[in-house]
Write a protein that holds these residues in place. Structure first.
Motif, mmCIF file in Angstrom:
data_model
loop_
_atom_site.group_PDB
_atom_site.id
_atom_site.type_symbol
_atom_site.label_atom_id
_atom_site.label_comp_id
_atom_site.label_asym_id
_atom_site.label_seq_id
_atom_site.Cartn_x
_atom_site.Cartn_y
_atom_site.Cartn_z
ATOM 1 N N LEU A 131 0.171 -9.713 -2.256
ATOM 2 C CA LEU A 131 -0.492 -10.031 -3.520
ATOM 3 C C LEU A 131 -1.649 -10.995 -3.308
ATOM 4 N N GLY A 132 -1.692 -11.641 -2.163
ATOM 5 C CA GLY A 132 -2.781 -12.565 -1.873
ATOM 6 C C GLY A 132 -4.068 -11.865 -1.470
ATOM 7 N N LEU A 133 -4.001 -10.564 -1.268
ATOM 8 C CA LEU A 133 -5.218 -9.821 -0.928
ATOM 9 C C LEU A 133 -6.199 -9.902 -2.083
ATOM 10 N N SER A 134 -7.425 -10.321 -1.805
ATOM 11 C CA SER A 134 -8.431 -10.371 -2.869
ATOM 12 C C SER A 134 -9.056 -8.993 -3.032
ATOM 13 N N PHE A 135 -9.696 -8.783 -4.153
ATOM 14 C CA PHE A 135 -10.326 -7.505 -4.432
ATOM 15 C C PHE A 135 -11.370 -7.192 -3.359
ATOM 16 N N LEU A 136 -11.395 -5.945 -2.931
ATOM 17 C CA LEU A 136 -12.280 -5.465 -1.853
ATOM 18 C C LEU A 136 -12.012 -6.197 -0.545
ATOM 19 N N SER A 137 -10.761 -6.316 -0.201
ATOM 20 C CA SER A 137 -10.378 -6.807 1.114
ATOM 21 C C SER A 137 -9.213 -5.944 1.613
ATOM 22 N N PHE A 138 -8.888 -6.068 2.892
ATOM 23 C CA PHE A 138 -7.796 -5.259 3.408
ATOM 24 C C PHE A 138 -7.108 -5.973 4.562
ATOM 25 N N GLU A 139 -5.964 -5.439 4.941
ATOM 26 C CA GLU A 139 -5.211 -5.991 6.066
ATOM 27 C C GLU A 139 -4.489 -4.860 6.783
ATOM 28 N N ASN A 141 -1.142 -3.825 7.596
ATOM 29 C CA ASN A 141 0.165 -4.196 7.090
ATOM 30 C C ASN A 141 1.258 -3.601 7.977
ATOM 31 N N ALA A 142 1.944 -4.478 8.688
ATOM 32 C CA ALA A 142 2.941 -4.013 9.659
ATOM 33 C C ALA A 142 4.138 -3.383 8.967
ATOM 34 N N ARG A 143 4.516 -3.940 7.833
ATOM 35 C CA ARG A 143 5.695 -3.426 7.152
ATOM 36 C C ARG A 143 5.486 -1.991 6.686
ATOM 37 N N LEU A 144 4.296 -1.717 6.194
ATOM 38 C CA LEU A 144 4.004 -0.366 5.702
ATOM 39 C C LEU A 144 3.436 0.530 6.790
ATOM 40 N N GLY A 145 3.006 -0.067 7.900
ATOM 41 C CA GLY A 145 2.458 0.751 8.983
ATOM 42 C C GLY A 145 1.137 1.401 8.626
ATOM 43 N N CYS A 146 0.293 0.654 7.921
ATOM 44 C CA CYS A 146 -0.982 1.248 7.509
ATOM 45 C C CYS A 146 -1.989 0.131 7.249
ATOM 46 N N LYS A 147 -3.203 0.539 6.989
ATOM 47 C CA LYS A 147 -4.194 -0.411 6.492
ATOM 48 C C LYS A 147 -4.024 -0.433 4.967
ATOM 49 N N LEU A 148 -3.875 -1.621 4.431
ATOM 50 C CA LEU A 148 -3.660 -1.803 3.002
ATOM 51 C C LEU A 148 -4.906 -2.423 2.395
ATOM 52 N N PHE A 149 -5.484 -1.754 1.416
ATOM 53 C CA PHE A 149 -6.705 -2.210 0.766
ATOM 54 C C PHE A 149 -6.402 -2.596 -0.668
ATOM 55 N N ARG A 150 -7.002 -3.680 -1.102
ATOM 56 C CA ARG A 150 -7.034 -3.970 -2.546
ATOM 57 C C ARG A 150 -8.414 -3.492 -3.002
ATOM 58 N N ALA A 151 -8.430 -2.342 -3.625
ATOM 59 C CA ALA A 151 -9.715 -1.739 -4.006
ATOM 60 C C ALA A 151 -9.460 -0.709 -5.077
ATOM 61 N N GLY A 152 -10.429 -0.523 -5.946
ATOM 62 C CA GLY A 152 -10.277 0.491 -6.979
ATOM 63 C C GLY A 152 -11.378 0.337 -7.989
ATOM 64 N N PHE A 153 -11.679 1.412 -8.687
ATOM 65 C CA PHE A 153 -12.857 1.392 -9.530
ATOM 66 C C PHE A 153 -12.611 1.977 -10.921
ATOM 67 N N THR A 154 -11.337 1.899 -11.332
ATOM 68 C CA THR A 154 -10.978 2.414 -12.652
ATOM 69 C C THR A 154 -10.786 1.298 -13.652
ATOM 70 N N GLY A 155 -10.909 0.058 -13.199
ATOM 71 C CA GLY A 155 -10.636 -1.085 -14.062
ATOM 72 C C GLY A 155 -9.196 -1.548 -13.987
ATOM 73 N N GLU A 156 -8.337 -0.777 -13.349
ATOM 74 C CA GLU A 156 -6.922 -1.155 -13.239
ATOM 75 C C GLU A 156 -6.658 -1.751 -11.846
ATOM 76 N N TYR A 157 -5.541 -2.460 -11.723
ATOM 77 C CA TYR A 157 -5.113 -2.889 -10.393
ATOM 78 C C TYR A 157 -4.909 -1.649 -9.533
ATOM 79 N N GLU A 158 -5.356 -1.733 -8.292
ATOM 80 C CA GLU A 158 -5.193 -0.573 -7.411
ATOM 81 C C GLU A 158 -5.093 -1.039 -5.966
ATOM 82 N N TYR A 159 -4.217 -0.392 -5.245
ATOM 83 C CA TYR A 159 -4.078 -0.618 -3.809
ATOM 84 C C TYR A 159 -4.202 0.730 -3.126
ATOM 85 N N ARG A 160 -4.881 0.727 -1.989
ATOM 86 C CA ARG A 160 -5.089 1.970 -1.252
ATOM 87 C C ARG A 160 -4.502 1.829 0.148
ATOM 88 N N PHE A 161 -4.064 2.950 0.685
ATOM 89 C CA PHE A 161 -3.346 2.948 1.948
ATOM 90 C C PHE A 161 -3.947 3.997 2.867
#
Lengths: 329, 103
Positions: A131-139, A141-161
């Motif tokens: 949850l500490g990921l700021s908008f338009l940043s990524f990490e 993520n070892a737990r999920l085994g992927c790159k986790l992005f906080r990003a989206g353009f619909t006006g809603e909270y969105e995370y991308r994997f």
């Protein structure tokens, strides 16, 4: 599509963005990408991103993209319809340089969770640290085994994997399990275009034939202070000679107007409708139109000359729907 | 019967234009933005992906709106202030309620 829209606007939906453009540019010369985009990649912090434009030297648009700077690489994401053109253009631009350009559609899955409850799902799936990921940043993520992005353009909270093909099935299962308490549904990507237009997040298709990126109002995606901004001279000249302005409109009657219809005032043609969608939140049709710059103001009404039936449109402010995720990055 | 969407009068449009220009100048000055006011388009997102304003800027913006345009902004109102056009809508609406729009 309506079910996905409702879930994404009121709860949370899991979307498979399999068709979306996603490109990795790596190698010793990967920073040369900066010469072909409207934002300043040199000024971008690692593991952060920006929305920008891939444009040509004449300022014509190749694609609207989000670009993230990784460790020795850049990741570009864009709309599905521009994937091939974007890949081809960047391959052409970077020919002769020591870079690798990978079309990740072949090797990586791309999922997203979108909606007011997306943070609840992420906290469950990836721990609350995510949850500490700021908008338009990524990490990574070892737990999920992927790159986790906080990003989206619909006006809603969105995370991308972004996950390798070998890992995406397991990732999806983890997300589905984490989303159960929030009532997450598997959504239809077809809902995105409506949601994007509601908040005026434009895609390449929204730039009407003959319109340029400044007429579309995309100034905010261009760093005019960037040294050697591609098409800088052209863009600066266009800035002072905008003939048309992209505006959001609402239609008096749903289903009456269609893409390409003319807007007029007192019989004089003043613009054209680029795209119309039906907005479930506004309970009516909204759209994007290009009109003469001197009348492109909120509150102005237009006659819509349509092949279906004539109606009225009025310019309205964007975003046309308000969401809860504003400025909370 | 098609409900006519009333157009703003030319006078109202002129006032909106002036208000939009003022808002851009105020935004750039009060938040020390390193851009020219004419680079802020009326529907550009102010927060997150657009101008990149954050929650601290939101508070400063609220103070600026109250100081420069005489319209108080509550915490609940801030969520509406997502673009210059939305800001203008908000100020006009509140000024009309206060009877100060034509001032």
């Amino acid at each position: 599509m309506l079910e996905t829209y409702t879930a994404a606007r009121t709860a949370v939906a899991l979307i498979d963005n399999a068709a979306d453009a996603r490109i990795r540019i790596s190698g010793p010369d990967c920073r040369r990408l900066n010469e072909f985009v409207s934002i300043d990649l040199d000024a971008l912090h690692p593991f952060h991103g920006l929305v920008g434009l891939v444009i040509r030297a004449d300022a014509s648009l190749v694609a609207v993209v989000s670009i993230f700077k990784g460790s020795g690489e850049f990741l570009l994401f864009g709309e599905a319809e521009r994937a091939e053109a974007l890949c081809a253009h960047l391959t052409d631009c970077l020919a002769g340089h020591n870079v690798q350009i990978e079309d990740l559609r072949k090797t990586h899955g791309y999922l997203s969770i979108v909606g007011p409850l997306a943070q609840d799902v992420i906290a469950e799936a990836a721990t609350e640290d995510a949850l500490g990921l700021s908008f338009l940043s990524f990490e990574d993520n070892a737990r999920l085994g992927c790159k986790l992005f906080r990003a989206g353009f619909t006006g809603e909270y969105e995370y991308r994997f972004l996950a390798s093909n070998a890992e995406v099935a397991e990732l999806r299962q983890r997300l589905e399990a984490a989303g159960q308490a929030a009532g997450m549904i598997a959504g239809d990507p077809a809902a995105f275009p409506v949601m994007l237009l509601e908040v005026r997040s434009l895609l390449h298709r929204d730039i009407a034939a003959g319109a340029n990126v400044l007429e579309a109002g995309l100034h905010w995606t261009i760093n005019f202070r960037k040294q050697e901004l591609i098409a800088g001279a052209v863009l600066n000249e266009l800035k002072s000679s905008v003939r048309r302005r992209g505006i959001m409109i609402e239609l008096a009657e749903s289903g009456a107007a269609q893409n390409g219809d003319t807007l007029s005032i007192e019989g004089e043609e003043v613009g054209v409708i680029s795209r119309i969608v039906n907005s479930p939140t506004r309970n009516g049709d909204i759209g994007l139109a290009y009109v003469d710059a001197d009348i492109g103001w909120v509150g102005v009404s237009f006659d819509v000359i349509s092949g279906r039936r004539n109606t009225i449109a009025r310019a309205i402010a964007a975003p046309t729907v308000l969401t809860r995720s504003t400025y909370t990055s | 019967m098609i409900e006519r969407l009333e157009s703003e009068s030319n006078e109202d449009t002129a006032r909106r234009m002036e208000l939009s220009d003022s808002l851009k100048r105020v935004l750039v000055q009060r938040l020390s933005l390193r851009i020219n006011p004419d680079q802020i388009t009326n529907d550009a997102p102010l927060f997150d992906k657009g101008l990149g304003l954050d929650s601290v800027d939101a508070l400063e913006l609220a103070v600026a709106v109250e100081t420069e345009f005489g319209v108080p902004v509550t915490e609940a109102d801030v969520a509406e202030l997502q673009s210059i056009n939305r800001l203008a809508d908000f100020i006009i609406k509140r000024q009309l309620e206060q009877g100060t729009f034509n001032a």
